[in-house]
Design an enzyme around this catalytic site. Sequence first.
Site, PDB file in Angstrom:
ATOM      1  N   TYR A   1       0.843  -1.206   0.000  1.00  0.00           N
ATOM      2  CA  TYR A   1       0.000   0.000   0.000  1.00  0.00           C
ATOM      3  C   TYR A   1       0.878   1.255   0.000  1.00  0.00           C
ATOM      4  O   TYR A   1       1.904   1.337   0.662  1.00  0.00           O
ATOM      5  CB  TYR A   1      -0.929   0.018   1.205  1.00  0.00           C
ATOM      6  CG  TYR A   1      -2.057  -0.991   1.149  1.00  0.00           C
ATOM      7  CD1 TYR A   1      -2.285  -1.767   0.017  1.00  0.00           C
ATOM      8  CD2 TYR A   1      -2.899  -1.171   2.236  1.00  0.00           C
ATOM      9  CE1 TYR A   1      -3.307  -2.688  -0.028  1.00  0.00           C
ATOM     10  CE2 TYR A   1      -3.940  -2.092   2.205  1.00  0.00           C
ATOM     11  CZ  TYR A   1      -4.134  -2.855   1.076  1.00  0.00           C
ATOM     12  OH  TYR A   1      -5.158  -3.773   1.042  1.00  0.00           O
TER      13      TYR A   1
ATOM     14  N   SER B   1     -13.919  -4.330   0.032  1.00  0.00           N
ATOM     15  CA  SER B   1     -14.801  -3.613  -0.896  1.00  0.00           C
ATOM     16  C   SER B   1     -16.273  -3.833  -0.560  1.00  0.00           C
ATOM     17  O   SER B   1     -17.071  -4.249  -1.412  1.00  0.00           O
ATOM     18  CB  SER B   1     -14.528  -4.022  -2.344  1.00  0.00           C
ATOM     19  OG  SER B   1     -15.124  -3.122  -3.267  1.00  0.00           O
TER      20      SER B   1
ATOM     21  N   LEU C   1     -18.660  -1.826  -0.277  1.00  0.00           N
ATOM     22  CA  LEU C   1     -19.562  -0.991  -1.081  1.00  0.00           C
ATOM     23  C   LEU C   1     -19.320  -1.194  -2.576  1.00  0.00           C
ATOM     24  O   LEU C   1     -19.854  -0.440  -3.392  1.00  0.00           O
ATOM     25  CB  LEU C   1     -19.405   0.488  -0.718  1.00  0.00           C
ATOM     26  CG  LEU C   1     -19.604   0.860   0.754  1.00  0.00           C
ATOM     27  CD1 LEU C   1     -19.596   2.373   0.918  1.00  0.00           C
ATOM     28  CD2 LEU C   1     -20.889   0.265   1.304  1.00  0.00           C
TER      29      LEU C   1
ATOM     30  N   GLY D   1     -17.957   1.747  -4.341  1.00  0.00           N
ATOM     31  CA  GLY D   1     -18.869   2.888  -4.283  1.00  0.00           C
ATOM     32  C   GLY D   1     -20.217   2.626  -4.907  1.00  0.00           C
ATOM     33  O   GLY D   1     -21.139   3.430  -4.754  1.00  0.00           O
ATOM     34  N   LEU D   2     -20.367   1.506  -5.604  1.00  0.00           N
ATOM     35  CA  LEU D   2     -21.622   1.214  -6.298  1.00  0.00           C
ATOM     36  C   LEU D   2     -22.794   1.115  -5.327  1.00  0.00           C
ATOM     37  O   LEU D   2     -23.927   1.475  -5.678  1.00  0.00           O
ATOM     38  CB  LEU D   2     -21.477  -0.097  -7.073  1.00  0.00           C
ATOM     39  CG  LEU D   2     -22.614  -0.430  -8.053  1.00  0.00           C
ATOM     40  CD1 LEU D   2     -22.591   0.511  -9.248  1.00  0.00           C
ATOM     41  CD2 LEU D   2     -22.493  -1.881  -8.526  1.00  0.00           C
ATOM     42  N   LEU D   3     -22.537   0.676  -4.100  1.00  0.00           N
ATOM     43  CA  LEU D   3     -23.599   0.475  -3.120  1.00  0.00           C
ATOM     44  C   LEU D   3     -23.697   1.631  -2.127  1.00  0.00           C
ATOM     45  O   LEU D   3     -24.387   1.525  -1.121  1.00  0.00           O
ATOM     46  CB  LEU D   3     -23.356  -0.835  -2.355  1.00  0.00           C
ATOM     47  CG  LEU D   3     -23.286  -2.095  -3.222  1.00  0.00           C
ATOM     48  CD1 LEU D   3     -22.849  -3.290  -2.387  1.00  0.00           C
ATOM     49  CD2 LEU D   3     -24.640  -2.367  -3.875  1.00  0.00           C
ATOM     50  N   GLY D   4     -23.026   2.718  -2.430  1.00  0.00           N
ATOM     51  CA  GLY D   4     -23.000   3.859  -1.513  1.00  0.00           C
ATOM     52  C   GLY D   4     -23.930   4.989  -1.884  1.00  0.00           C
ATOM     53  O   GLY D   4     -23.726   6.127  -1.451  1.00  0.00           O
ATOM     54  N   GLY D   5     -24.961   4.695  -2.689  1.00  0.00           N
ATOM     55  CA  GLY D   5     -25.895   5.758  -3.088  1.00  0.00           C
ATOM     56  C   GLY D   5     -25.415   6.548  -4.283  1.00  0.00           C
ATOM     57  O   GLY D   5     -25.675   7.748  -4.394  1.00  0.00           O
TER      58      GLY D   5
END
Length: 329
Positions: A53, A215, A217, A220-224
């Site tokens: 990372y 992951s 979300l 980000g797809l499941l974050g609204g």
Amino acid sequence: MKYTQLGRTGLKVSRLVLGTMNFGPQTDEPTSHGILDAALDAGLNFVDTANVYGWGENKGRTEEIIGTWFAQGGGRREKTVLATKVYGSMSREGDTWPNEDRLSALNVRRAVEASLKRLQTDHIDLYQFHHIDRRTPFEEIWQAVDVLIQQGKILYAGSSNFPGYKIAQANETAARRGMLGLVSEQCLYNLAERRAEMEVIPAAQDYGLGVIPWSPLHGGLLGGVIKKEVEGGRRASGRSADALANSSVRAQVQAYEDLLDKHGLEPGEAALAWLLTRPGVTGPIVGPRTAEQLESALRALELELGEEVLAGLDEIFPGPGPSPEAFAW
């Protein structure tokens, strides 16, 4: 904060895991330290990172940021269950050299020493194999791990991105050596990506591994994401944008957001809360870039999803079903 045992071990960990992949590339050191302090203040004791990372020319930077946080004292290291990973190449571009990646005994030994130095600690609580190594036998891997445990440099071993059969191979080999074996599996798992339910999670449960979804979300797809587009003009990017380009996926995400809006729920918090209801899940990894994102994730711990919501989520995002019935009779 709610706690649970990590798999079949006696180790108590928080039901949310603080992922640090953004520390360095997207979040500067002072902000990263602030997020770490806020997480610890909230009782979140499980911190996950990896030696690679920081990425690119800055590989190792994230571990360094955690190390300077530990160096501030105040019980930070003692209160933290620290997890990091090994597998990816730590070579810099144009300076590649053999044995600087994968899971050979040589690389595992070198990687642990380098991580300990960056993290400014004398031991790693959970040392995870970031990927399967098709070239290195588990006998060699466990020999290296056994030495590190005897030296007190690591306490437990875990896997990440392993298929079910590799979890079985790893732990059967460990059992023959009289070792504890893998105690956790970190896998891609969320409402939109449930293939882990077919083989990986059942294998983890049978062998007593705690499941740590990454992951949660789905990028980000499941974050609204659709709601954010409509209300603020903020368009999706990366994995979310690619997924939403598919009309059927967009309709699915719209149905998901409509369901949660009907029940007054925030999508990102509901997606995390759903994972906390799943069998075998220790806790999902949340990777906040800001303190506000951490606060939102923490609220998911108090969120209880009703039967109507859970049934609706299953209808929108059906799982694959049990194995082998999902693909046989």
